[in-house]
Design a protein around this motif. Structure first.
Motif, PDB file in Angstrom:
ATOM      1  N   GLY A 227       0.700  -1.241   0.522  1.00 20.70           N
ATOM      2  CA  GLY A 227      -0.413  -0.048   0.185  1.00 20.70           C
ATOM      3  C   GLY A 227       0.621   1.192   0.124  1.00 20.70           C
ATOM      4  O   GLY A 227       1.751   0.851   0.751  1.00 20.70           O
ATOM      5  N   ALA A 228       0.366   1.544  -0.649  1.00 19.71           N
ATOM      6  CA  ALA A 228       1.021   3.502  -1.133  1.00 19.71           C
ATOM      7  C   ALA A 228       0.340   4.416  -0.163  1.00 19.71           C
ATOM      8  O   ALA A 228       0.413   5.643  -1.231  1.00 19.71           O
ATOM      9  CB  ALA A 228       2.090   3.490  -2.449  1.00 19.71           C
TER      10      ALA A 228
ATOM     11  N   SER B 252      -2.924   0.097  -6.585  1.00 17.53           N
ATOM     12  CA  SER B 252      -2.740   0.572  -8.504  1.00 17.53           C
ATOM     13  C   SER B 252      -2.132   2.162  -8.911  1.00 17.53           C
ATOM     14  O   SER B 252      -0.809   1.457  -8.794  1.00 17.53           O
ATOM     15  CB  SER B 252      -4.292   1.902  -7.507  1.00 17.53           C
ATOM     16  N   ASP B 253      -2.161   2.547  -9.646  1.00 21.63           N
ATOM     17  CA  ASP B 253      -1.513   3.386 -10.756  1.00 21.63           C
ATOM     18  C   ASP B 253      -0.600   4.393 -10.235  1.00 21.63           C
ATOM     19  O   ASP B 253       0.017   5.198 -11.181  1.00 21.63           O
ATOM     20  CB  ASP B 253      -1.927   3.278 -12.276  1.00 21.63           C
ATOM     21  N   ARG B 254      -1.069   4.880  -8.906  1.00 22.02           N
ATOM     22  CA  ARG B 254      -0.734   5.852  -8.213  1.00 22.02           C
ATOM     23  C   ARG B 254      -0.394   5.731  -6.733  1.00 22.02           C
ATOM     24  O   ARG B 254      -0.934   4.655  -6.068  1.00 22.02           O
ATOM     25  CB  ARG B 254      -1.220   7.465  -8.544  1.00 22.02           C
ATOM     26  N   ILE B 255       0.559   7.047  -6.292  1.00 20.42           N
ATOM     27  CA  ILE B 255       0.363   6.432  -4.225  1.00 20.42           C
ATOM     28  C   ILE B 255      -1.599   8.071  -4.056  1.00 20.42           C
ATOM     29  O   ILE B 255      -0.711   8.269  -4.914  1.00 20.42           O
ATOM     30  CB  ILE B 255       1.542   7.453  -4.179  1.00 20.42           C
ATOM     31  N   GLY B 256      -0.869   7.660  -2.707  1.00 16.46           N
ATOM     32  CA  GLY B 256      -2.013   7.884  -2.050  1.00 16.46           C
ATOM     33  C   GLY B 256      -3.010   7.569  -1.336  1.00 16.46           C
ATOM     34  O   GLY B 256      -3.829   7.915  -0.945  1.00 16.46           O
ATOM     35  N   GLY B 257      -2.858   6.596  -2.491  1.00 14.89           N
ATOM     36  CA  GLY B 257      -5.001   5.598  -1.908  1.00 14.89           C
ATOM     37  C   GLY B 257      -6.036   6.586  -1.833  1.00 14.89           C
ATOM     38  O   GLY B 257      -6.381   7.266  -2.797  1.00 14.89           O
ATOM     39  N   ARG B 258      -6.514   6.954  -0.493  1.00 10.71           N
ATOM     40  CA  ARG B 258      -7.305   7.237  -0.117  1.00 10.71           C
ATOM     41  C   ARG B 258      -7.633   8.672  -0.600  1.00 10.71           C
ATOM     42  O   ARG B 258      -8.347   9.317   0.183  1.00 10.71           O
ATOM     43  CB  ARG B 258      -8.646   6.986   0.891  1.00 10.71           C
ATOM     44  N   MET B 259      -6.501   9.779  -1.061  1.00  8.76           N
ATOM     45  CA  MET B 259      -6.451  10.922  -0.635  1.00  8.76           C
ATOM     46  C   MET B 259      -5.978  11.017  -2.255  1.00  8.76           C
ATOM     47  O   MET B 259      -5.128  10.505  -3.340  1.00  8.76           O
ATOM     48  CB  MET B 259      -4.903  11.983  -0.228  1.00  8.76           C
TER      49      MET B 259
ATOM     50  N   SER C 140      12.924   2.156  -8.556  1.00 10.71           N
ATOM     51  CA  SER C 140      12.859   0.553  -7.875  1.00 10.71           C
ATOM     52  C   SER C 140      11.961   0.229  -7.191  1.00 10.71           C
ATOM     53  O   SER C 140      11.278  -1.400  -6.877  1.00 10.71           O
ATOM     54  CB  SER C 140      13.512  -0.027  -9.013  1.00 10.71           C
ATOM     55  N   ARG C 141      12.330   0.713  -5.975  1.00  7.19           N
ATOM     56  CA  ARG C 141      11.156   0.214  -4.198  1.00  7.19           C
ATOM     57  C   ARG C 141       9.866   0.578  -4.274  1.00  7.19           C
ATOM     58  O   ARG C 141       9.377   0.470  -3.982  1.00  7.19           O
ATOM     59  CB  ARG C 141      12.426   1.208  -3.244  1.00  7.19           C
ATOM     60  N   LEU C 142       9.998   1.802  -5.301  1.00 14.44           N
ATOM     61  CA  LEU C 142       7.782   2.189  -5.415  1.00 14.44           C
ATOM     62  C   LEU C 142       7.529   1.029  -6.796  1.00 14.44           C
ATOM     63  O   LEU C 142       7.746   1.665  -8.017  1.00 14.44           O
ATOM     64  CB  LEU C 142       7.521   3.251  -6.211  1.00 14.44           C
ATOM     65  N   GLN C 143       6.304  -0.108  -6.854  1.00 12.36           N
ATOM     66  CA  GLN C 143       5.963  -0.748  -7.902  1.00 12.36           C
ATOM     67  C   GLN C 143       4.956  -0.838  -8.006  1.00 12.36           C
ATOM     68  O   GLN C 143       3.521  -1.253  -6.305  1.00 12.36           O
ATOM     69  CB  GLN C 143       6.314  -2.030  -7.241  1.00 12.36           C
ATOM     70  N   LEU C 144       3.776   0.135  -9.270  1.00 17.12           N
ATOM     71  CA  LEU C 144       2.524   0.569  -8.861  1.00 17.12           C
ATOM     72  C   LEU C 144       2.159  -0.948  -9.752  1.00 17.12           C
ATOM     73  O   LEU C 144       2.706  -2.072 -10.240  1.00 17.12           O
ATOM     74  CB  LEU C 144       2.788   1.830  -9.512  1.00 17.12           C
ATOM     75  N   ASN C 145       0.833  -0.718  -9.494  1.00 17.98           N
ATOM     76  CA  ASN C 145      -0.031  -1.954 -10.361  1.00 17.98           C
ATOM     77  C   ASN C 145       0.396  -3.287  -9.717  1.00 17.98           C
ATOM     78  O   ASN C 145       0.123  -4.182 -10.819  1.00 17.98           O
ATOM     79  CB  ASN C 145      -0.183  -1.582 -11.993  1.00 17.98           C
ATOM     80  N   LYS C 146       1.037  -2.974  -8.481  1.00 18.91           N
ATOM     81  CA  LYS C 146       1.139  -4.904  -7.979  1.00 18.91           C
ATOM     82  C   LYS C 146      -0.162  -4.787  -6.510  1.00 18.91           C
ATOM     83  O   LYS C 146       0.230  -4.710  -6.102  1.00 18.91           O
ATOM     84  CB  LYS C 146       2.787  -4.899  -7.423  1.00 18.91           C
ATOM     85  N   VAL C 147      -0.841  -5.460  -7.259  1.00 18.81           N
ATOM     86  CA  VAL C 147      -1.973  -5.886  -6.627  1.00 18.81           C
ATOM     87  C   VAL C 147      -1.495  -7.165  -5.869  1.00 18.81           C
ATOM     88  O   VAL C 147      -1.366  -8.393  -6.122  1.00 18.81           O
ATOM     89  CB  VAL C 147      -3.658  -6.425  -7.197  1.00 18.81           C
ATOM     90  N   VAL C 148      -1.514  -7.345  -4.184  1.00 21.48           N
ATOM     91  CA  VAL C 148      -1.356  -8.864  -4.103  1.00 21.48           C
ATOM     92  C   VAL C 148      -1.951  -9.005  -3.206  1.00 21.48           C
ATOM     93  O   VAL C 148      -3.312  -9.201  -2.910  1.00 21.48           O
ATOM     94  CB  VAL C 148       0.022  -7.608  -2.535  1.00 21.48           C
TER      95      VAL C 148
END
Ligand code: FAD
Length: 487
Positions: free
Chosen positions: A23-24, A49-56, A221-229
């Motif tokens: 989660g980012a 998802s394809d971005r950081i921020g989640g529910r923001m 590379s420590r932030l990986q987007l579109n990675k649904v665990v």
């Protein structure tokens, strides 16, 4: 062909990291930042998802960016999110909850009539505050907001009374007063100021998360987007996670920051299963439902007040309106109205088409302002409840949840830790809860990693939690001794 080969090679490689964060949102980013600042740079953040921020998160309507998730800095003063908002010059407006007009089912202005109702409501709320203090000081049993209000003499019998109550409770906790706890709420206004800052910044409330994430280099590379665990294996020695694209990550520690809605809907498969005491807590905590419906009109036809309450019925629907054309929000002529659906209304709104929702809200607006109002040019209906990365808006601890329950929700299992807004003891449901929980859980991981002091939770047999073989083994000699002592 190339793509297929890439997918295969992706599956076969396991990325090894000291910490794997899921989660980012603000919790995941705050956790990673804390690790980095304390010398642990070997982590990866997996974000579905394809971005950081989640529910923001922002949406767009009529060329204006609006917050479809978190919107207010709730509580100013020493709220850490207020510090960040000031540091990053986040523009917005302090909400004026006194600037309100109330209209009844046929559109008559009943604001003057409402004065006496607000007064009675205020008296009941004073009683609720005293009751809350007694519960906390004298460790009395918790009650629901509904019970405390009733004890304070507040009994809802009219749509006017209902909408006034709704404005303070359903609109805040995304749940009705029957569910919401007296003990577990009210920390923001106790610890910070009562003011609330409505963010209108075109960079988004999320800009705070972007700034917090500046410790990551571009394309880090420590932030990986579109990675649904999808799967998480956990032991006392580490964790292994797989994402929907087949990629695998192994960490000495894991940190889940997904919403309690994601956990309770079991879209992530844990091996071994999460222990019963953990699952029990996940099921106890509720996801409140909150849907912000934005409407863009060709011209303004509504009241000038910041808030417009519609006292249409005892079961409010489209009752809470915000005039974003009022002074201090968006540029003049933007002509955006925001109506919020909360609690049980949300499921219907999210499942039906936007066109149906548009017709329903227009019926309410016609009740209030007559038949000659224009049709909206566009409508924006965000969907949090049906989004599998969230399954709802934010947590609302129900009345029976205790501090002990919270500890269990936040407790690690093996080397797998749990953060995110729901796990914060005071500010669950709010951005500050997410932020502080991320820092707290990262510190707990650091303590375990660097000092060997590791958090753990042992099920409490007397609370009805499941008896594990270990606890039975421990209990047997005690029970035998007691039997011998007492004959
Ligand atoms: C409509 C709405 C209105 C709100 N209003 C306010 C407000 O005015 N003020 C306020 O303070 N708070 C408000 N909140 C609550 C606030 O947004 C949250 O408390 C806070 O943002 C939560 O942060 P978090 O990091 O704990 O969780 P999240 O932001 O949910 O972050 C978790 C991340 O995990 C990711 N994820 C989920 N499942 C997986 C998976 N399987 N694999 C990988 N990644 C996954 C998600 O995509 C998400 O990015 C509101 C929320 C909503 C939805």
């Amino acid at each position: 062909m190339l793509v297929a080969m890439a997918a295969v090679s992706c599956k076969s490689v396991t990325e090894e990291r000291k910490v794997v964060i899921v989660g980012a949102g603000i919790a995941g980013i705050a956790a990673a930042k804390t690790l980095q600042e304390n010398g642990v740079e070997d982590f990866v953040i997996l974000e579905g998802s394809d971005r950081i921020g989640g529910r923001m998160r922002q949406g767009e309507i009529g060329g204006v960016k609006v917050e479809i998730g978190a919107n207010w800095v709730q509580g100013l003063g020493s709220n850490p999110i207020w510090d960040l908002a000031k540091r990053y010059n986040i523009s917005g407006k302090i909400s004026d909850y006194d600037d309100v007009v109330v209209r009844n089912k046929t559109g008559s202005d009943v604001t003057a009539e409402a004065e006496e109702v607000w007064e009675r409501f205020g008296t009941a709320q004073e009683y609720l505050e005293t009751w809350r203090k007694n519960i906390r000081d004298d460790k009395l049993p918790d009650v629901s907001i509904r019970v405390a209000l009733k004890l304070g003499g507040w009994k809802v019998k009219t749509p006017l009374e209902k909408v006034i109550e709704y404005f303070d409770y359903d609109f805040e906790y995304a749940d009705p007063p029957e569910v919401t706890s007296v003990n577990n709420t009210g920390w923001n206004s106790k610890d910070f100021t009562e003011e609330e800052y409505f963010v209108t910044d075109q960079r988004g409330f999320r800009h705070i998360v972007e700034r917090l994430s500046e410790f990551l280099s571009p394309n880090d590379s420590r932030l990986q987007l579109n990675k649904v665990v999808q799967t998480v294996s956990w032991t006392d020695a580490g964790v292994t996670l797989t994402a929907a694209d087949g990629s695998t990550y192994r960490g000495e520690y894991g940190l889940m920051t997904v919403s309690v809605g994601v956990l309770e809907n079991e879209v992530i498969d844990f091996t071994p299963d999460l222990p019963p005491w953990k699952v029990e807590e996940i099921y106890q905590f509720r996801m409140g439902q909150y849907c912000k419906i934005f409407l863009k009109f060709p011209r303004k036809f509504w009241d000038d007040n910041e808030y417009i309450l519609y006292a249409g019925s005892l079961w409010p629907q489209y009752a809470m309106w915000q005039n974003l054309e009022a002074e201090g929000f968006f540029p003049n002529g933007t002509n955006i109205l925001l109506v919020t659906a909360a609690a049980s209304e949300v499921q219907r709104v999210e499942l039906q088409s936007d066109e149906t929702t548009k017709q329903e809200v227009m019926a309410v607006l016609r009740n209030m302002y007559g038949n000659n109002i224009p049709e909206p040019e566009s409508i924006l209906v965000p969907r949090w409840l049906t989004n599998p990365l969230f399954f709802g808006a934010y947590s609302n601890w129900p009345v029976h949840v205790s501090a002990r329950d919270f500890e269990k929700l936040a407790a690690p299992v093996g080397r797998l830790y749990f953060g995110g807004e729901a796990t914060h003891p005071r500010y669950n449901g709010y951005v500050q809860g997410g932020y502080l929980s991320g820092i707290d859980q990262a510190n707990a991981i650091l303590k375990c990693m660097q000092q060997g002091v590791c958090k753990s939770y042992q099920p409490d047999v007397s609370s009805g939690a499941v008896v594990t073989p270990i606890s039975v083994a421990l209990l047997l000699p005690i029970m035998t001794a007691m039997f011998l002592l007492h004959g």
